[in-house]
Design a protein around this motif. Sequence first.
Motif, mmCIF file in Angstrom:
data_model
loop_
_atom_site.group_PDB
_atom_site.id
_atom_site.type_symbol
_atom_site.label_atom_id
_atom_site.label_comp_id
_atom_site.label_asym_id
_atom_site.label_seq_id
_atom_site.Cartn_x
_atom_site.Cartn_y
_atom_site.Cartn_z
ATOM 1 N N PRO A 34 8.500 -32.476 12.402
ATOM 2 C CA PRO A 34 10.030 -32.327 11.613
ATOM 3 C C PRO A 34 10.787 -33.824 11.926
ATOM 4 O O PRO A 34 11.478 -34.427 11.168
ATOM 5 C CB PRO A 34 10.695 -31.386 11.732
ATOM 6 C CG PRO A 34 9.485 -30.223 12.320
ATOM 7 C CD PRO A 34 8.609 -31.088 13.043
ATOM 8 N N SER A 37 9.248 -36.593 10.080
ATOM 9 C CA SER A 37 9.522 -36.640 8.753
ATOM 10 C C SER A 37 11.008 -37.077 8.316
ATOM 11 O O SER A 37 11.211 -37.848 7.398
ATOM 12 C CB SER A 37 9.460 -35.178 8.091
ATOM 13 O OG SER A 37 7.889 -34.743 8.253
ATOM 14 N N ARG A 38 11.994 -36.659 9.219
ATOM 15 C CA ARG A 38 13.225 -36.888 9.178
ATOM 16 C C ARG A 38 13.487 -38.689 9.275
ATOM 17 O O ARG A 38 14.039 -39.187 8.558
ATOM 18 C CB ARG A 38 14.137 -36.252 9.923
ATOM 19 C CG ARG A 38 14.547 -34.899 9.503
ATOM 20 C CD ARG A 38 15.737 -34.174 10.375
ATOM 21 N NE ARG A 38 15.331 -34.427 11.679
ATOM 22 C CZ ARG A 38 15.209 -33.430 12.481
ATOM 23 N NH1 ARG A 38 14.517 -32.434 11.631
ATOM 24 N NH2 ARG A 38 14.915 -33.493 13.730
#
Length: 294
Positions: A34, A37-38
């Motif tokens: 995550p 992805s950010r």
Amino acid sequence: MNADLDLRKLRYFVAVADKLNFARAAEVLMIAQPVLSRQIRAFEAELGVQLFVRDTRGTELTDEGRLLYEEAEALLASAAAVRRRVAIAARGESEFTVGFMPGLTVTTPVRAFQRTYPDVSIHVMRTSWDDQVRVLHDGRADVSYLRRPFDAAGLATELLFSEPRVVMLPTDHELAAAPSVTMGDLAGEHLLQDPAAVPEWATIAAEMRRRRGSAPPPSRTVEEKLELVAVGRGIAILPRSTALFYRRADVAFVPVSDLPPTDVLLGWEGSRRSRLIEAFIAAARDTTHELGSN
């Protein structure tokens, strides 16, 4: 577009572009998926373009992403060169760092070098497949003991010795007591390392993917690989010196007769000229027989 290019995010982008898989790129970068992805979304926002398309078929580069990917290597290399020059200038010739891959003992050449230059503070640094070359490019190491395969671009190298490769098996494996095995004998096994470290595994890996689907991610360290070997989760193919260095009672090693020997080389940044590097090369040559006799 923001005038400043965030090199950290650029490295994250390259990792995803290399793998075209966010989960595998996150493993390489050793960050949570995550978070990766950010960071990529933030990078796209900073650049004002979309770099990847993600759908049910997987992850693909956009046209803009392909262009950035083509330019990224030169950008990162230039930044690494600046860091290297600064690191080397800060050290001067009062410090010297030697990188080495797992299973190699560099005590003898280090001592020989130290006798010639007693006033130089010498350090050693354990490397891995992922960073054995990077430590030279970014200036963390002055010389490094390298195992093939690696990208030799920008490096000068000297072959020190070659050694056989062996397969690590649990001691209760049916092949553990064999005098030798072939790659064909290992076709039904799961390789616990990146197949790039064993290029000869490519044909077997393709067949295993066809029969079993995707394999679990490779293990990172020798210690982790051997723990998994010991409990029967798979096999590892290592240089003989590494197998001897990490010898343990619950893991056996067997020569792989149809694998060619693997080379150990000394590498340094090709554009550097240094009396200390020359002195260490000489010490490495003089003590090669001891390094390769584990």
